[in-house]
Design a protein around this motif. Structure first.
Motif, short mmCIF file in Angstrom:
data_model
loop_
_atom_site.label_atom_id
_atom_site.label_comp_id
_atom_site.label_asym_id
_atom_site.label_seq_id
_atom_site.Cartn_x
_atom_site.Cartn_y
_atom_site.Cartn_z
N PRO A 195 -15.25 22.18 20.37
CA PRO A 195 -14.10 22.20 18.90
C PRO A 195 -14.45 24.01 18.96
O PRO A 195 -15.59 24.48 18.62
CB PRO A 195 -14.75 21.65 18.70
N SER A 196 -13.52 24.49 18.58
CA SER A 196 -13.19 25.88 18.38
C SER A 196 -12.33 25.95 17.03
O SER A 196 -12.27 26.42 16.27
CB SER A 196 -12.35 26.32 19.40
N ARG A 197 -11.77 24.46 16.86
CA ARG A 197 -10.67 24.37 15.90
C ARG A 197 -11.22 23.32 15.82
O ARG A 197 -10.51 22.19 16.48
CB ARG A 197 -9.26 25.20 15.68
N LEU A 198 -10.99 22.59 14.05
CA LEU A 198 -10.36 21.74 13.76
C LEU A 198 -10.19 21.57 12.20
O LEU A 198 -10.46 22.37 11.35
CB LEU A 198 -11.59 20.54 13.90
N SER A 199 -8.85 21.09 12.74
CA SER A 199 -8.77 21.15 10.95
C SER A 199 -7.39 19.52 10.02
O SER A 199 -6.93 19.13 11.04
CB SER A 199 -7.70 22.33 10.68
N ARG A 200 -7.30 19.75 9.24
CA ARG A 200 -6.41 18.41 8.27
C ARG A 200 -5.54 18.87 8.07
O ARG A 200 -5.64 19.50 7.21
CB ARG A 200 -7.72 17.14 8.51
N TYR A 201 -4.20 18.55 7.57
CA TYR A 201 -3.84 18.99 6.97
C TYR A 201 -2.64 18.15 6.81
O TYR A 201 -2.26 16.69 7.73
CB TYR A 201 -2.89 19.90 6.70
N VAL A 202 -1.51 17.60 5.37
CA VAL A 202 -0.59 16.80 5.19
C VAL A 202 0.60 17.52 4.44
O VAL A 202 0.95 18.89 4.16
CB VAL A 202 -0.34 15.77 3.83
N PHE A 203 1.80 17.42 5.24
CA PHE A 203 3.54 18.15 5.73
C PHE A 203 3.25 17.72 3.88
O PHE A 203 3.81 17.09 3.97
CB PHE A 203 4.16 17.26 6.40
N GLN A 204 4.17 19.09 3.49
CA GLN A 204 4.90 19.28 2.17
C GLN A 204 6.39 20.08 2.49
O GLN A 204 6.38 20.42 3.13
CB GLN A 204 4.09 20.27 0.92
N ASP A 205 7.21 19.49 1.72
CA ASP A 205 8.32 20.44 1.95
C ASP A 205 8.82 20.78 0.76
O ASP A 205 9.65 20.34 -0.26
CB ASP A 205 9.94 19.54 2.48
N ARG A 206 8.39 22.12 0.01
CA ARG A 206 8.76 22.31 -1.06
C ARG A 206 8.82 24.29 -0.93
O ARG A 206 8.13 24.44 -0.22
CB ARG A 206 7.12 22.53 -2.63
N GLN A 207 10.16 24.45 -2.08
CA GLN A 207 10.32 25.94 -1.84
C GLN A 207 10.31 26.24 -3.85
O GLN A 207 10.90 25.27 -4.19
CB GLN A 207 11.35 26.46 -2.13
N ALA A 208 9.71 26.89 -4.52
CA ALA A 208 9.37 27.54 -5.86
C ALA A 208 11.46 28.44 -6.39
O ALA A 208 11.61 28.57 -5.48
CB ALA A 208 8.79 28.44 -6.05
N GLU A 209 11.40 27.71 -7.14
CA GLU A 209 12.74 27.68 -8.23
C GLU A 209 12.82 29.40 -8.23
O GLU A 209 14.48 29.72 -7.84
CB GLU A 209 12.87 26.91 -9.08
N ASN A 210 12.31 29.85 -8.79
CA ASN A 210 11.99 31.49 -8.86
C ASN A 210 10.70 31.53 -8.16
O ASN A 210 9.43 31.38 -8.40
CB ASN A 210 12.53 32.08 -10.35
N TYR A 211 10.82 32.97 -7.37
CA TYR A 211 9.70 33.77 -6.88
C TYR A 211 9.16 34.69 -7.92
O TYR A 211 8.22 35.52 -7.47
CB TYR A 211 10.10 34.66 -5.80
N ARG A 212 9.83 34.59 -9.39
CA ARG A 212 9.99 35.99 -10.18
C ARG A 212 9.57 34.92 -11.75
O ARG A 212 10.72 34.57 -11.90
CB ARG A 212 10.16 36.76 -10.10
N ALA A 213 9.23 35.58 -12.35
CA ALA A 213 8.48 35.00 -14.15
C ALA A 213 8.50 36.27 -14.78
O ALA A 213 7.03 36.60 -14.55
CB ALA A 213 7.62 34.34 -13.95
N GLY A 214 8.63 37.28 -15.14
CA GLY A 214 8.66 38.43 -16.04
C GLY A 214 8.15 39.48 -14.81
O GLY A 214 8.27 39.94 -13.73
N ARG A 215 6.20 39.93 -15.22
CA ARG A 215 5.93 40.36 -14.58
C ARG A 215 5.54 39.96 -13.38
O ARG A 215 4.46 40.12 -12.75
CB ARG A 215 5.42 41.40 -15.18
N VAL A 216 5.52 38.15 -12.75
CA VAL A 216 4.24 37.42 -12.38
C VAL A 216 5.39 37.44 -11.09
O VAL A 216 6.52 36.91 -11.12
CB VAL A 216 4.22 35.94 -13.35
#
Length: 509
Positions: free
Chosen positions: A269-290
């Motif tokens: 192997p040169s790559r081995l990975s495992r993941y679970v799919f998620q379908d999510r999006q932040a309601e806002n990409y900004r909160a004040g200065r964050v």
């Protein structure tokens, strides 16, 4: 408390490191805080594709990534929800992919950010944050104890489970799917024969078709390229895996056995990975200065999208943060980050959600849908359109400007001046906005003189110019364009409006 840096970046993955480099190009101090003491070896993404390759080329970084890419550019064939998106027959494919491990991307972007003067602290975990009208303060636990650092802005690039997102109070609605996906890249063992059509001949078990094999136990995908087998098994699995626990060859082999019903010989192997799919999006990409970028802002239920989208977030955000730090940003500029990149994330969710519907259906109707789509994709226009959607090369940011070029990515035109020849990509290495004047229009240059240190003016000729003039933002998207032979007064007024919208009040009157 005084400001100790301009922007705090939480997370030293590719997204955070790309943002650090972009901020330094714009002359802004950047401090990266990463809770892990060393880069994590767990393999994740295995390539970059679509528009982000053009962006990296425009920054002068693509050549370094190509040199580190073991797999180069495979033929443009991409999985799409259990069918093939084959772009090999197109004269100008709308996307391509560079086969490169995420750790190599991360290493190069880290070296780039470090060379530009970004400060990267590993083993420093942000445990709390607060903000007021002018600053944001992070509470940090470091190797030598707890401390605080204050900045003008903070960006969470800390992944799908982002503590920064939670601290900022930003909702992250969506769905987690039940399938567990296991990916691998292994050498081709001697006992496996690759047939001319790409299928695998397995001793004692016949032939495994190249591409997707669907069984009652799940789905298996395989492709061979350059002496490497690219494998994926997908099955419902109730086990709760820790994403930091590495996938083993034994676990991969057992999954393939459950899906296919027999053992598949596997090489090294040169790559081995495992993941679970998620379908999510932040309601806002900004909160004040964050702000949020990358997986902290969005998770997609299909491969080949997340890293490209996350890196693109940073190129959009960095110059806008720099404008705010340097004091010339229009009042609405920072809000355009959410407007534009949330829209881009929604486009990415559109095509990845479509892949969910295609891959999860197991009845005859779903098979018919996949067969119909496969047939449609033999037509060049359909293949081109879907490829552009997957690669985000069709992206046009929402814009009040009516010219069809505004909001789109600037083409890499060859520009002729006497005696020099330069490309748009070369002009964008410095991450500065530029006016390209193709029609020698003095009224535009006169307007631009009121923004002398913010916009570079370049008068040149090009073959088949797309407009009389283009105003290109630092992220290489077109902010404004002059129609051919547009009256001088109209063009000057529109140009002045665009400069004010994106680059603040004029510096001279």
């Amino acid at each position: 408390m005084g400001v100790e840096t301009d922007v705090i970046i939480v997370g030293a993955g590719p997204t955070g490191l790309m943002l650090a480099g972009e901020l330094r190009l714009a002359g802004v101090r950047a401090l990266v805080l990463e809770r892990h003491p060393q880069p994590r070896p767990t393999p994740k993404a295995s390539g970059l594709g679509g528009r982000i390759l053009d962006v990296l080329h425009y920054r002068g970084l693509l050549g370094r990534l190509e040199a580190a890419a073991e797999g180069g550019y495979p033929p443009p064939r991409f999985p799409f929800g259990g069918v093939h998106l084959d772009l090999t027959g197109l004269a100008d494919p709308p996307m391509r992919a560079l086969s490169i491990a995420q750790h190599a991307v991360e290493r190069m972007l880290g070296e780039h950010a470090d060379a530009l003067g970004a400060e990267i602290r590993r083993g420093h975990e942000v445990t709390g944050l607060s903000q007021d009208d002018s600053t944001v303060t992070a509470d940090v636990r470091g190797p030598d104890g707890d401390y605080r650092v204050t900045a003008r802005y903070l960006v969470g690039c800390d992944g799908g489970r982002s503590p920064i997102r939670a601290m900022a109070g930003i909702d992250f609605p969506g769905t987690t799917f039940s399938e567990v996906n296991r990916l691998a890249q292994v050498t081709i063992p001697e006992s496996v024969t690759i047939l001319p059509n790409g299928d695998l001949e397995i001793p004692g078990n016949g032939t495994v078709r190249s591409g997707f094999t669907r069984t009652e136990h799940g789905m298996f995908a395989v492709a061979a390229h350059g002496g490497i087998l690219y494998l994926q098994s997908t099955e419902d699995d109730p086990a709760d895996y820790d994403s930091d626990d590495p996938l083993t060859m034994a676990e991969l082999g057992a999954s393939i056995r459950r899906v296919l019903g027999f053992d598949l010989p596997l090489g090294e192997p040169s790559r081995l990975s495992r993941y679970v799919f998620q379908d999510r999006q932040a309601e806002n990409y900004r909160a004040g200065r964050v702000f949020l970028a990358g997986d902290a802002a969005h998770l997609f239920p299909a491969t080949g999208t997340a890293l490209n989208c996350g890196l693109s977030d940073t190129v959009n955000l960095a110059w806008k943060l720099a404008a705010a730090v340097q004091g010339w940003a229009p009042a609405s500029l920072l809000d355009t980050y959410h407007t534009e990149r949330h829209y881009a994330g929604a486009r990415a969710r559109l095509q990845t959600r479509a892949q969910v519907a295609l891959r999860r259906g197991g009845d005859p109707a779903a098979e018919a849908l996949r067969d119909v789509l496969t047939e449609l994709l033999t037509d060049d226009p359909a293949a081109h359109r879907l490829g552009a959607l997957v690669g985000a090369t069709d992206l046009r940011y929402p814009t009040p400007e009516t010219h069809p070029l505004t909001g789109t990515f600037a083409p890499n035109l060859t520009l002729h001046t006497d005696p020099d020849i330069v490309t748009v990509a070369e002009l964008m290495h410095t991450s500065r906005p530029v006016l390209l004047d193709f029609a020698d229009r003095p009224e535009l240059r006169e307007v631009a003189e009121r923004w002398p240190l913010r916009v570079d003016v370049f008068t040149a000729k090009t073959d088949n110019p797309p407009a009389d003039a283009l105003l290109i933002r630092p992220d290489a998207y077109i902010a404004w364009a002059a129609d051919f032979a547009e009256p001088a007064e109209t063009a000057a007024s529109g140009f002045h409006r665009a400069l004010s919208t994106w680059f603040g009040a004029p510096m001279t009157h």
